[in-house]
Design an enzyme around this catalytic site. Structure first.
Site, PDB file in Angstrom:
ATOM      1  N   GLU A 127       0.801  -1.238   0.000  1.00 24.85           N
ATOM      2  CA  GLU A 127       0.000   0.000   0.000  1.00 24.85           C
ATOM      3  C   GLU A 127       0.826   1.278   0.000  1.00 24.85           C
ATOM      4  OE1 GLU A 127      -3.033  -0.350   3.075  1.00 24.85           O
ATOM      5  OE2 GLU A 127      -3.499  -2.386   2.455  1.00 24.85           O
ATOM      6  N   ASN A 169       2.075  -5.176  -3.132  1.00 23.81           N
ATOM      7  CA  ASN A 169       0.659  -5.473  -2.862  1.00 23.81           C
ATOM      8  C   ASN A 169      -0.113  -4.182  -2.591  1.00 23.81           C
ATOM      9  OD1 ASN A 169      -1.354  -7.601  -2.227  1.00 23.81           O
ATOM     10  ND2 ASN A 169      -1.241  -6.841  -0.116  1.00 23.81           N
ATOM     11  N   HIS A 205     -10.489  -5.896  -2.410  1.00 21.40           N
ATOM     12  CA  HIS A 205     -11.578  -5.668  -1.448  1.00 21.40           C
ATOM     13  C   HIS A 205     -12.687  -4.965  -2.234  1.00 21.40           C
ATOM     14  CE1 HIS A 205      -9.128  -6.936   1.898  1.00 21.40           C
ATOM     15  NE2 HIS A 205      -8.190  -6.066   1.588  1.00 21.40           N
ATOM     16  N   GLU A 232      -6.299 -10.558  -1.189  1.00 17.41           N
ATOM     17  CA  GLU A 232      -7.134 -10.303   0.001  1.00 17.41           C
ATOM     18  C   GLU A 232      -8.607 -10.224  -0.379  1.00 17.41           C
ATOM     19  OE1 GLU A 232      -5.694  -6.897   2.244  1.00 17.41           O
ATOM     20  OE2 GLU A 232      -3.603  -7.447   1.923  1.00 17.41           O
ATOM     21  N   ASP A 234     -12.368 -10.068  -0.871  1.00 12.39           N
ATOM     22  CA  ASP A 234     -13.664 -10.134  -0.195  1.00 12.39           C
ATOM     23  C   ASP A 234     -14.613  -9.213  -0.951  1.00 12.39           C
ATOM     24  OD1 ASP A 234     -12.652  -7.676   0.827  1.00 12.39           O
ATOM     25  OD2 ASP A 234     -12.411  -8.460   2.859  1.00 12.39           O
TER      26      ASP A 234
HETATM   27  O1  G3I Z   1      -5.288  -8.104  18.963  1.00 11.23           O
HETATM   28  C1  G3I Z   1      -5.749  -6.854  19.482  1.00 11.23           C
HETATM   29  C2  G3I Z   1      -6.514  -7.066  20.755  1.00 11.23           C
HETATM   30  O2  G3I Z   1      -5.643  -7.590  21.724  1.00 11.23           O
HETATM   31  C3  G3I Z   1      -7.088  -5.716  21.204  1.00 11.23           C
HETATM   32  O3  G3I Z   1      -7.876  -5.909  22.327  1.00 11.23           O
HETATM   33  C4  G3I Z   1      -7.934  -5.127  20.100  1.00 11.23           C
HETATM   34  C5  G3I Z   1      -8.487  -3.745  20.479  1.00 11.23           C
HETATM   35  O4  G3I Z   1      -8.390  -2.833  19.432  1.00 11.23           O
HETATM   36  O5  G3I Z   1      -7.142  -4.966  18.952  1.00 11.23           O
HETATM   37  C6  G3I Z   1      -6.629  -6.193  18.455  1.00 11.23           C
HETATM   38  O6  G3I Z   1      -5.840  -5.920  17.328  1.00 11.23           O
HETATM   39  C7  G3I Z   1      -6.571  -5.654  16.131  1.00 11.23           C
HETATM   40  C8  G3I Z   1      -6.149  -6.663  15.076  1.00 11.23           C
HETATM   41  O7  G3I Z   1      -6.759  -6.349  13.854  1.00 11.23           O
HETATM   42  C9  G3I Z   1      -6.539  -8.087  15.445  1.00 11.23           C
HETATM   43  O8  G3I Z   1      -7.918  -8.200  15.513  1.00 11.23           O
HETATM   44  C10 G3I Z   1      -6.238  -4.256  15.688  1.00 11.23           C
HETATM   45  O9  G3I Z   1      -6.755  -3.317  16.591  1.00 11.23           O
HETATM   46  C11 G3I Z   1      -6.798  -4.006  14.309  1.00 11.23           C
HETATM   47  O10 G3I Z   1      -6.328  -2.756  13.837  1.00 11.23           O
HETATM   48  C12 G3I Z   1      -6.360  -5.086  13.359  1.00 11.23           C
HETATM   49  O11 G3I Z   1      -6.977  -4.860  12.115  1.00 11.23           O
HETATM   50  C13 G3I Z   1      -6.350  -5.465  11.015  1.00 11.23           C
HETATM   51  C14 G3I Z   1      -6.011  -4.394   9.994  1.00 11.23           C
HETATM   52  O12 G3I Z   1      -5.446  -5.017   8.841  1.00 11.23           O
HETATM   53  C15 G3I Z   1      -5.037  -3.385  10.530  1.00 11.23           C
HETATM   54  O13 G3I Z   1      -4.823  -2.359   9.646  1.00 11.23           O
HETATM   55  C16 G3I Z   1      -7.296  -6.483  10.418  1.00 11.23           C
HETATM   56  O14 G3I Z   1      -7.446  -7.573  11.336  1.00 11.23           O
HETATM   57  C17 G3I Z   1      -6.739  -7.020   9.099  1.00 11.23           C
HETATM   58  O15 G3I Z   1      -7.722  -7.792   8.462  1.00 11.23           O
HETATM   59  C18 G3I Z   1      -6.370  -5.860   8.209  1.00 11.23           C
HETATM   60  O16 G3I Z   1      -5.814  -6.389   7.029  1.00 11.23           O
HETATM   61  C19 G3I Z   1      -5.426  -5.435   6.049  1.00 11.23           C
HETATM   62  C20 G3I Z   1      -4.222  -5.997   5.337  1.00 11.23           C
HETATM   63  O17 G3I Z   1      -3.206  -6.294   6.268  1.00 11.23           O
HETATM   64  C21 G3I Z   1      -3.707  -5.033   4.272  1.00 11.23           C
HETATM   65  N1  G3I Z   1      -4.757  -4.669   3.355  1.00 11.23           N
HETATM   66  C22 G3I Z   1      -5.995  -4.163   3.971  1.00 11.23           C
HETATM   67  C23 G3I Z   1      -6.518  -5.155   4.996  1.00 11.23           C
HETATM   68  C24 G3I Z   1      -7.817  -4.659   5.599  1.00 11.23           C
HETATM   69  O18 G3I Z   1      -7.648  -3.489   6.333  1.00 11.23           O
END
Ligand code: G3I
Length: 301
Positions: A127, A169, A205, A232, A234
């Site tokens: 990105e 990516n 996406h 990715e 969806d």
């Molecule tokens: O694990 C912690 C947890 O301990 C905490 O209590 C909670 C409270 O906020 O956060 C949890 O972490 C989160 C993590 O996902 C696991 O669930 C983060 O806040 C959250 O920001 C994170 O989001 C991820 C996101 O990337 C971050 O930018 C998504 O799961 C993930 O699907 C998403 O994936 C991205 C790709 O890497 C790149 N392309 C876009 C895609 C979608 O945004």
């Protein structure tokens, strides 16, 4: 064949999903993942904040949990992601200039070396282009270390793991548009100067429609001499979800250098897109119409 992975394999491709370490003890989740998919991406566990929480102190336990499960079940692993302006650890967010540049390259080298020989494809840089309609690089602390930060990252990754395919990516690159053309021009430049890049990942996406030139866009990148991967996928439910899933699958099958497709999660309830129900299995783990549509597309012809 009767599963996504086996059907894709018959077409010389893979079919993958993103896995979250925190869900692996859910037997429905892990059962579907094991049955259907043969390429695995860690949804968050191999990112910079996860793997280097303190500078030069590395943490691979959660990434290994996913990678070891995948490999012991005969699946390959996509590495995601070595450098990304989001999900940088706090210490790196506080760096700039040459200190950040050196830390970033060290991160690439250390993580790619740790996983050497175990990764099918790495998202080396994620990105890095803007959504500005001009195809520009995204402004970020990494970009401000110099426009050559992306090629420096690819060279470091190649030196660390010569066997992994090295990918760029990004998202909103689903058709021929200013952003995808900016990336296209970078890849063309890299190929002409021998910068080691092997593949481009299209996150895909998608909402309720997709560009008519989706396949043509994949093909123009392939024609530069790189592989292409849907990384990715969806798709918002409520439009033509099943038909769009088939269209994406058919586009990949029609492009010889499209290696495979990864969906970004297993069940709708596992998706980062709350309320979109964008995946192939419903929240109970039942196959959706979109699943059948993908499977039929993989098995056709
Ligand atoms: O694990 C912690 C947890 O301990 C905490 O209590 C909670 C409270 O906020 O956060 C949890 O972490 C989160 C993590 O996902 C696991 O669930 C983060 O806040 C959250 O920001 C994170 O989001 C991820 C996101 O990337 C971050 O930018 C998504 O799961 C993930 O699907 C998403 O994936 C991205 C790709 O890497 C790149 N392309 C876009 C895609 C979608 O945004």
């Amino acid at each position: 064949a009767s599963t996504l992975g086996a059907s894709a394999a018959e077409k010389g491709r893979y079919f993958g999903t993103a896995i979250a370490a925190g869900r692996m003890s859910d037997s429905t989740y892990i059962g579907i993942a094991n049955r259907e998919f043969n390429m695995i991406t860690a949804e968050n566990e191999m990112k910079w904040d996860a793997t280097e929480p303190n500078q030069n102190s590395f943490s691979y336990s959660r990434g290994d949990q996913i990678a070891n499960w995948a490999r012991s079940n005969g699946k390959q692993v996509r590495g995601h992601a070595l450098l990304w302006h989001a999900q940088m650890p706090g210490w790196a967010q506080n760096l700039s200039g040459s200190a950040l540049r050196n830390a970033a390259i060290n991160h690439v080298t250390k993580v790619a070396t740790y996983y050497r020989g175990k990764i099918h494809s790495w998202d080396v840089v994620n990105e890095a282009f803007a959504d500005d309609g001009r195809g520009s690089r995204r402004d970020s602390s990494l970009q401000r270390t110099g426009n050559d930060w992306i090629e420096a990252a690819f060279r470091a990754a190649r030196a660390a793991d010569p066997g992994a395919k090295l990918c760029y990516n990004d998202y909103n690159t689903d058709g021929i548009n200013a952003k995808s053309t900016g990336i296209y021009n970078m890849v063309r430049d890299f190929k002409s100067r021998g910068v080691p890049i092997d593949c481009v990942g299209f996150q895909a996406h998608l909402g309720t429609s997709m560009p008519g030139d989706f396949q043509a866009n994949l093909q123009r990148f392939a024609d530069l001499g790189v592989d292409v991967q849907i990384t990715e996928l969806d798709i918002q439910q409520g439009g033509n979800q099943a038909n769009m899933y088939a269209a994406v699958t058919n586009a990949c099958l029609a492009v010889a250098r499209c290696n495979g497709i990864t969906v970004w999660g297993v069940r709708d309830s596992d998706s980062w897109r709350t309320g979109a129900n964008p995946l192939l299995f419903d929240s109970s783990g039942n196959k959706k119409a979109a699943y059948t549509s993908v499977l039929n597309a993989l098995n056709a012809g």
